[in-house]
Design a protein around this motif. Sequence first.
Motif, PDB file in Angstrom:
ATOM      1  N   GLY A   1      18.677  37.298  23.545  1.00  0.00           N
ATOM      2  CA  GLY A   1      19.171  36.081  22.904  1.00  0.00           C
ATOM      3  C   GLY A   1      20.230  36.302  21.839  1.00  0.00           C
ATOM      4  O   GLY A   1      20.362  35.504  20.919  1.00  0.00           O
ATOM      5  N   ARG A   2      20.959  37.379  21.949  1.00  0.00           N
ATOM      6  CA  ARG A   2      22.066  37.601  21.010  1.00  0.00           C
ATOM      7  C   ARG A   2      23.393  37.433  21.757  1.00  0.00           C
ATOM      8  O   ARG A   2      23.420  37.494  22.980  1.00  0.00           O
ATOM      9  N   ARG A   3      24.488  37.234  20.996  1.00  0.00           N
ATOM     10  CA  ARG A   3      25.788  37.188  21.660  1.00  0.00           C
ATOM     11  C   ARG A   3      26.225  38.624  21.930  1.00  0.00           C
ATOM     12  O   ARG A   3      26.292  39.429  21.004  1.00  0.00           O
ATOM     13  N   VAL A   4      26.493  38.904  23.190  1.00  0.00           N
ATOM     14  CA  VAL A   4      26.816  40.278  23.577  1.00  0.00           C
ATOM     15  C   VAL A   4      28.328  40.445  23.674  1.00  0.00           C
ATOM     16  O   VAL A   4      29.026  39.573  24.199  1.00  0.00           O
ATOM     17  N   PHE A   5      28.809  41.544  23.135  1.00  0.00           N
ATOM     18  CA  PHE A   5      30.225  41.914  23.273  1.00  0.00           C
ATOM     19  C   PHE A   5      30.267  43.225  24.046  1.00  0.00           C
ATOM     20  O   PHE A   5      29.907  44.274  23.513  1.00  0.00           O
ATOM     21  N   ALA A   6      30.644  43.149  25.301  1.00  0.00           N
ATOM     22  CA  ALA A   6      30.595  44.337  26.154  1.00  0.00           C
ATOM     23  C   ALA A   6      32.005  44.873  26.363  1.00  0.00           C
ATOM     24  O   ALA A   6      32.941  44.123  26.657  1.00  0.00           O
ATOM     25  N   ARG A   7      32.141  46.174  26.172  1.00  0.00           N
ATOM     26  CA  ARG A   7      33.462  46.800  26.330  1.00  0.00           C
ATOM     27  C   ARG A   7      33.920  46.716  27.777  1.00  0.00           C
ATOM     28  O   ARG A   7      33.150  47.068  28.683  1.00  0.00           O
ATOM     29  N   ALA A   8      35.135  46.249  27.968  1.00  0.00           N
ATOM     30  CA  ALA A   8      35.612  46.001  29.327  1.00  0.00           C
ATOM     31  C   ALA A   8      37.080  46.337  29.473  1.00  0.00           C
ATOM     32  O   ALA A   8      37.825  46.386  28.499  1.00  0.00           O
ATOM     33  N   ILE A   9      37.428  46.564  30.733  1.00  0.00           N
ATOM     34  CA  ILE A   9      38.827  46.810  31.096  1.00  0.00           C
ATOM     35  C   ILE A   9      39.314  45.532  31.779  1.00  0.00           C
ATOM     36  O   ILE A   9      38.761  45.131  32.809  1.00  0.00           O
ATOM     37  N   VAL A  10      40.288  44.903  31.178  1.00  0.00           N
ATOM     38  CA  VAL A  10      40.789  43.627  31.702  1.00  0.00           C
ATOM     39  C   VAL A  10      42.132  43.875  32.378  1.00  0.00           C
ATOM     40  O   VAL A  10      43.002  44.539  31.822  1.00  0.00           O
ATOM     41  N   GLU A  11      42.247  43.352  33.584  1.00  0.00           N
ATOM     42  CA  GLU A  11      43.504  43.491  34.330  1.00  0.00           C
ATOM     43  C   GLU A  11      43.882  42.145  34.919  1.00  0.00           C
ATOM     44  O   GLU A  11      43.002  41.351  35.263  1.00  0.00           O
ATOM     45  N   LYS A  12      45.168  41.944  35.068  1.00  0.00           N
ATOM     46  CA  LYS A  12      45.621  40.714  35.715  1.00  0.00           C
ATOM     47  C   LYS A  12      46.066  41.070  37.129  1.00  0.00           C
ATOM     48  O   LYS A  12      46.862  41.989  37.319  1.00  0.00           O
TER      49      LYS A  12
END
Length: 418
Positions: A354-365
Amino acid sequence: MISIEQALEKILSYVDVLGEEETPILECLRQVLAEDIYSGITIPPLDNAAMDGYAVQSRDTQGASRQSPRFLRVIDTVAAGSIPECEVEPGTAIRIMTGAPIPRGADSVVRFEDTDEVLRKRSSSEIGVLGEVAAGLDIRRAGEDITRGSMVLSQGTIIRPPEVGVLASLGRSRVKVIRRPVVAILATGDELVDIEQPLPAGRIYNSNTYSVAALVKRYGGIPRILGIARDNEDSLVVGLHQGLNADMLITAGGVSAGDYDVVKDVLAKQGEIAFWTVRMKPGKPLAFGIIKGVNQDGIARDIPHLGLPGNPVSSMVTFELFARPAILKMMGKKKLTKPTVDAVLEDSMVNSDGRRVFARAIVEKRDGQYFARLTGPQGSGILTSMVLANGLVIVPEDKAGVEAGEVVRVMMLDWSEE
Ligand code: AMP
Ligand code: MG
């Protein structure tokens, strides 16, 4: 537990916009202008040539073509930076370089390409015009950029390279801007070793100080590294007092429930302090308060203090969420949040507590759509995952998980240009 928004609101309520300073224009990138800038000059100062060519009377070019050029007598040459002495009269032309003032009598410029210049010897006294030109062609008008007396930049503008250029074009070498905050950074922990020292068995290098200092610099502040405080009250008190000249003090570590986490005890005695467990992951334990003390010059100071968690990823993520907005506010900025994009998540995630999660990610377009995939294991000690990530996937506190293929909001850490 409090929400991220509650914590941020409280922090921002304790920091104010800093005062002004006069700074050389090349040193104030990303700072906020603290004065309206009026121009004392007109730019360009005179009508001038937009191209290299010949200043002519457009009437003289009527009927000109490649087959039947109109020949004009060349009476002078004018270069950028000089004032033309001759006047263009019917049947004459003045050779002119880009930026040179338009001579009296001329109403247009014929480019070299539209004359027979290339066919002639260099110092020909005649030129053939190979096409008609309209009045006003290739003339830049006086004041088309800036008129004397006008306001060119307003207070509150963020200085970027174009603003630096415009200030230079006005002949300004210094401007008033909101000064940069000095952020003192104190690491805590008996296990930490300074990066200049050899590493004894079982110890780790102090990385937080450097990742946090780099973030401070990135967002426009001036980091002041205070070194490492040990996990005892005396060491911490000495460290904190060294930070009393700063605009903000950041500590990393020592705020969780461990036996040696003395930051809480010390801070409780040194000022007003709030300890929160914030409903987020990573980075649950967070401290915030005001340190009161007397600095080395004997002046009483109240300094906002942000106590970040010690885990290397947590300290970076909580910095982005809480320290960055505080720094930007002190610098006079209005937009305090990081940009976000909506992206299709390519992995699945669970959010169990029940917490807001910030997950490390690789974002691509790809094909006009953003996609995000996780960097791998999300342990908050895995600092190399931050190297891979350019964004943080946000999973709301009330969402138990996300399936692959669902659209998620991503806070962008980086819009990589390299
Ligand atoms: P703490 O918040 O002090 O309990 O620290 C949590 C974890 O982060 C522990 O594993 C610490 O060793 C680690 N840690 C704390 N401070 C630092 C630092 N400055 N550099 C690297 N790791 C740290
Ligand atoms: Mg510790």
